[in-house]
Design a protein around this motif. Sequence first.
Motif, short mmCIF file in Angstrom:
data_model
loop_
_atom_site.label_atom_id
_atom_site.label_comp_id
_atom_site.label_asym_id
_atom_site.label_seq_id
_atom_site.Cartn_x
_atom_site.Cartn_y
_atom_site.Cartn_z
N THR A 11 55.48 51.63 101.76
CA THR A 11 55.29 50.73 102.89
C THR A 11 54.48 49.52 102.45
OG1 THR A 11 55.32 52.61 104.38
CG2 THR A 11 54.40 50.56 105.23
N HIS A 53 51.00 51.61 111.29
CA HIS A 53 52.45 51.66 111.18
C HIS A 53 53.07 52.65 112.15
CE1 HIS A 53 53.12 48.87 107.93
NE2 HIS A 53 52.02 49.32 107.39
N ASP A 61 56.53 54.96 110.85
CA ASP A 61 56.62 53.82 109.94
C ASP A 61 58.07 53.34 109.81
OD1 ASP A 61 56.42 52.05 107.84
OD2 ASP A 61 56.08 53.59 106.34
N TRP A 65 59.61 48.33 103.31
CA TRP A 65 59.27 49.14 102.15
C TRP A 65 59.57 48.37 100.87
CZ3 TRP A 65 62.41 51.26 106.10
CH2 TRP A 65 61.80 52.24 106.88
#
Length: 174
Positions: A11, A53, A61, A65
Amino acid sequence: MISGRRLTLRTLTAAEAERLLGDAESGAFADGYPSALATQMLRLVALYPATDHDLGGGMPDLGPWLLVRRSDQVIIGLVTCARTADASAVTVGYDVAPSCWGEGFATEALSAVVAHLLSVPAVWRVCAEAPVDHLASRRVMEKAGMRWQRDELVRHEGRDVKLAHYAIDRPRPS
C-alpha cells in the motif's frame, strides 16, 4: 499488503509517496519508471493522505499499491482502485515499467488484486478498461479472469478513444 509469487503489492502511504517523490533517483524504481501516471499518483497520495486505509462499511485497504519485485525490492509498477457508482463494484487500473513488459508482472499483480478485492464482502464486481487496440493489456485482464463486457467510444484529451471494458463478478451464493 498483497503477496504474489514474484511481487509484493505494498500500500502506498503518504509518507512513502513523499519520500519517493523527493528521491526519485534512489534506485527504488525500475528503469524508465515512474511513469507520468505513477508520478501523478505519488503526488496525489502525498497531497491528500488518508487518515487510515480502512474506509469503513466493510471496505478495507483499496490501495493504491506499489508493485515491488521480490528479487531486488525495486518498484516496477502501480495498481489503483476506485469505487464506482455501484457500491458493490470497483474499477482497477495498472501501470508497469516498460522495462518489465512481457514478463507476466501485470498479470500477476492484477490477478492478486482481483482475488483480494473479490474477498471483500462488499465487493461483488471488479472492472477494468483499456484502449481496444492495446492487445497486451486486454490479454492481462483476460488472464486475470476478467471477461469482455462492451466497447465504448469516449472523448479523452481532445480525441476519440475506443475503450474495451472488462469485469469479473464474485459468484453469488445459490
